[in-house]
Every structure is written in C-alpha cells, then in structure tokens.
Design a protein around this motif. Structure first.
Motif, PDB file in Angstrom:
ATOM      1  N   ALA A  32       0.854  -1.183   0.000  1.00 27.13           N
ATOM      2  CA  ALA A  32       0.000   0.000   0.000  1.00 27.13           C
ATOM      3  C   ALA A  32       0.893   1.237   0.000  1.00 27.13           C
ATOM      4  O   ALA A  32       1.837   1.327   0.781  1.00 27.13           O
ATOM      5  CB  ALA A  32      -0.899  -0.005   1.226  1.00 27.13           C
ATOM      6  N   LYS A  33       0.587   2.170  -0.890  1.00 26.69           N
ATOM      7  CA  LYS A  33       1.332   3.432  -0.961  1.00 26.69           C
ATOM      8  C   LYS A  33       0.358   4.579  -0.769  1.00 26.69           C
ATOM      9  O   LYS A  33      -0.768   4.525  -1.255  1.00 26.69           O
ATOM     10  CB  LYS A  33       2.044   3.555  -2.310  1.00 26.69           C
ATOM     11  N   ARG A  34       0.821   5.615  -0.072  1.00 34.73           N
ATOM     12  CA  ARG A  34      -0.040   6.780   0.130  1.00 34.73           C
ATOM     13  C   ARG A  34      -0.496   7.317  -1.208  1.00 34.73           C
ATOM     14  O   ARG A  34       0.286   7.420  -2.152  1.00 34.73           O
ATOM     15  CB  ARG A  34       0.702   7.884   0.869  1.00 34.73           C
ATOM     16  N   HIS A  35      -1.763   7.642  -1.286  1.00 36.43           N
ATOM     17  CA  HIS A  35      -2.323   8.170  -2.525  1.00 36.43           C
ATOM     18  C   HIS A  35      -1.761   9.569  -2.769  1.00 36.43           C
ATOM     19  O   HIS A  35      -1.715  10.400  -1.867  1.00 36.43           O
ATOM     20  CB  HIS A  35      -3.847   8.227  -2.427  1.00 36.43           C
ATOM     21  N   ALA A  36      -1.309   9.812  -3.987  1.00 36.17           N
ATOM     22  CA  ALA A  36      -0.788  11.128  -4.369  1.00 36.17           C
ATOM     23  C   ALA A  36      -1.898  11.882  -5.089  1.00 36.17           C
ATOM     24  O   ALA A  36      -2.273  11.525  -6.205  1.00 36.17           O
ATOM     25  CB  ALA A  36       0.429  10.973  -5.272  1.00 36.17           C
ATOM     26  N   TYR A  37      -2.434  12.880  -4.429  1.00 34.70           N
ATOM     27  CA  TYR A  37      -3.496  13.675  -5.033  1.00 34.70           C
ATOM     28  C   TYR A  37      -2.894  14.605  -6.073  1.00 34.70           C
ATOM     29  O   TYR A  37      -1.905  15.279  -5.828  1.00 34.70           O
ATOM     30  CB  TYR A  37      -4.237  14.490  -3.969  1.00 34.70           C
ATOM     31  N   ALA A  38      -3.494  14.632  -7.258  1.00 29.55           N
ATOM     32  CA  ALA A  38      -2.962  15.423  -8.362  1.00 29.55           C
ATOM     33  C   ALA A  38      -3.859  16.602  -8.707  1.00 29.55           C
ATOM     34  O   ALA A  38      -3.757  17.153  -9.796  1.00 29.55           O
ATOM     35  CB  ALA A  38      -2.781  14.534  -9.589  1.00 29.55           C
ATOM     36  N   ALA A  39      -4.739  16.990  -7.810  1.00 27.56           N
ATOM     37  CA  ALA A  39      -5.657  18.089  -8.096  1.00 27.56           C
ATOM     38  C   ALA A  39      -4.880  19.399  -8.226  1.00 27.56           C
ATOM     39  O   ALA A  39      -4.003  19.696  -7.416  1.00 27.56           O
ATOM     40  CB  ALA A  39      -6.692  18.199  -6.993  1.00 27.56           C
ATOM     41  N   PRO A  40      -5.187  20.185  -9.267  1.00 30.37           N
ATOM     42  CA  PRO A  40      -4.503  21.474  -9.405  1.00 30.37           C
ATOM     43  C   PRO A  40      -4.944  22.433  -8.304  1.00 30.37           C
ATOM     44  O   PRO A  40      -6.066  22.350  -7.817  1.00 30.37           O
ATOM     45  CB  PRO A  40      -4.965  21.969 -10.774  1.00 30.37           C
ATOM     46  N   ARG A  41      -4.038  23.320  -7.948  1.00 32.22           N
ATOM     47  CA  ARG A  41      -4.363  24.312  -6.928  1.00 32.22           C
ATOM     48  C   ARG A  41      -4.724  25.611  -7.618  1.00 32.22           C
ATOM     49  O   ARG A  41      -4.119  25.986  -8.623  1.00 32.22           O
ATOM     50  CB  ARG A  41      -3.183  24.534  -5.987  1.00 32.22           C
ATOM     51  N   GLY A  42      -5.660  26.269  -7.075  1.00 33.65           N
ATOM     52  CA  GLY A  42      -6.072  27.549  -7.616  1.00 33.65           C
ATOM     53  C   GLY A  42      -7.412  27.954  -7.028  1.00 33.65           C
ATOM     54  O   GLY A  42      -8.117  27.135  -6.427  1.00 33.65           O
ATOM     55  N   PRO A  43      -7.769  29.194  -7.227  1.00 32.32           N
ATOM     56  CA  PRO A  43      -9.036  29.650  -6.655  1.00 32.32           C
ATOM     57  C   PRO A  43     -10.221  29.018  -7.390  1.00 32.32           C
ATOM     58  O   PRO A  43     -10.143  28.708  -8.568  1.00 32.32           O
ATOM     59  CB  PRO A  43      -8.998  31.162  -6.873  1.00 32.32           C
ATOM     60  N   ILE A  44     -11.290  28.835  -6.654  1.00 29.64           N
ATOM     61  CA  ILE A  44     -12.539  28.360  -7.225  1.00 29.64           C
ATOM     62  C   ILE A  44     -13.507  29.532  -7.169  1.00 29.64           C
ATOM     63  O   ILE A  44     -13.784  30.067  -6.099  1.00 29.64           O
ATOM     64  CB  ILE A  44     -13.096  27.153  -6.455  1.00 29.64           C
ATOM     65  N   ARG A  45     -13.975  29.942  -8.322  1.00 34.04           N
ATOM     66  CA  ARG A  45     -14.879  31.090  -8.379  1.00 34.04           C
ATOM     67  C   ARG A  45     -16.317  30.574  -8.399  1.00 34.04           C
ATOM     68  O   ARG A  45     -16.664  29.671  -9.156  1.00 34.04           O
ATOM     69  CB  ARG A  45     -14.602  31.902  -9.626  1.00 34.04           C
ATOM     70  N   VAL A  46     -17.125  31.168  -7.559  1.00 37.84           N
ATOM     71  CA  VAL A  46     -18.533  30.818  -7.478  1.00 37.84           C
ATOM     72  C   VAL A  46     -19.337  32.009  -7.974  1.00 37.84           C
ATOM     73  O   VAL A  46     -19.158  33.141  -7.520  1.00 37.84           O
ATOM     74  CB  VAL A  46     -18.932  30.459  -6.032  1.00 37.84           C
ATOM     75  N   GLN A  47     -20.223  31.752  -8.933  1.00 35.33           N
ATOM     76  CA  GLN A  47     -21.028  32.817  -9.529  1.00 35.33           C
ATOM     77  C   GLN A  47     -21.942  33.412  -8.492  1.00 35.33           C
ATOM     78  O   GLN A  47     -22.516  32.713  -7.671  1.00 35.33           O
ATOM     79  CB  GLN A  47     -21.848  32.231 -10.669  1.00 35.33           C
ATOM     80  N   THR A  48     -22.109  34.722  -8.554  1.00 28.02           N
ATOM     81  CA  THR A  48     -23.058  35.401  -7.681  1.00 28.02           C
ATOM     82  C   THR A  48     -24.147  36.019  -8.546  1.00 28.02           C
ATOM     83  O   THR A  48     -23.927  36.309  -9.733  1.00 28.02           O
ATOM     84  CB  THR A  48     -22.366  36.488  -6.852  1.00 28.02           C
TER      85      THR A  48
END
Length: 150
Positions: free
Chosen positions: A128-144
């Motif tokens: 078993a190896k620790r899962h490497a998360y590959a999600a990009p980092r950045g702001p998430i904009r939510v429409q108003t």
C-alpha cells in the motif's frame, strides 16, 4: 492404560497446574510509529495475478477504522497499529461467498507492506502506498447573482 492409584496422581497434577498464579497479561499497546490516516493505493499479488484496491483509514491512537474498496465492493475495515505493525481486517459478503481480508504489514515511510491472509482463498502479498493527489491548486470562483443564460 492407567493403573490403580494413577487417578490421584493425575488429579493432583491437574490441580497444581490450574492453581498456579500467573502474571497478568501485558495489554498495553506500543505507541504508533506513524500516522496512517488517509487514502492508500493497494496492489495485491495473488498466486495467479494482481489486483488494485484502496484503503481509506482514520486513526485514533492505536485504533484504525475506514473503508476497503476492492474491485467489486466497498466495505468497512478496522484494525490497529502497534509500533510499525499495522493489522487490518475487512469482510466481503456476496451471494454464497464470504471472504475475510486480514492485512498484516509494516509501515516504512509512505508504504505499508506484508502478507494478506484470506483463509481458504490462500494467502497473498500486498503493498500500500499513500495516494498522491494530483488536483490542481487555484481559486474556485462561485457565480453570484442570477445566471446569465437565456
């Protein structure tokens, strides 16, 4: 094959053995050598092939709980960590089949490996190896406001 009088000898010996004072069992668990909480990608080497599974673990001191995701189902997993030794158990129940997975491994860095016991379904090896998360980092904009669609 007992002879007359042997019953007294046997009874005396049994009484002596059962009357002995025994030291109390040491039930203290060794402190965990690592924090294994999180997701683990697992490769299982069976006698005739390999399989990919996933473990998602939560740790509370020496106690582990979580989920074991196999090829077909996801089921609960529970276990312990004592020092660098991890023991986990999950059970898959399907129509006419019950398979218990007992993982016994050592933690080394970001890896847990060792034997996997499955009763009548033979033994295997797991890594078993620790899962490497590959999600990009950045702001998430939510429409108003109201949507602009027509």
């Amino acid at each position: 094959m007992m002879q007359p009088g042997d019953d007294a000898v046997a009874a005396s010996r049994i009484h002596a053995l059962l009357s002995q004072q025994r030291p109390p069992r040491n039930t203290a668990m060794a402190a965990p050598a690592a924090n294994v909480a999180g997701r683990w990608d697992v490769e299982i080497e069976f006698f005739n092939g390999t399989s990919r599974h996933a473990l998602t673990l939560e740790q509370d001191g020496n106690w582990l709980t979580g989920a074991h995701q196999g090829e077909f189902t996801t089921r609960d997993v529970y276990g312990t960590i004592e020092g660098d030794e991890v023991k986990l158990r999950s059970r898959e129940d399907r129509l006419g089949i019950a398979v218990t997975f007992t993982f016994v491994g050592k933690v080394t860095g970001g890896t847990i490996s060792g034997p996997l016991y499955m009763g009548e379904y033979l033994d295997a090896k797991f890594t078993a190896k620790r899962h490497a998360y590959a999600a990009p980092r950045g702001p998430i904009r939510v429409q108003t406001g109201r949507p602009l669609a027509t």
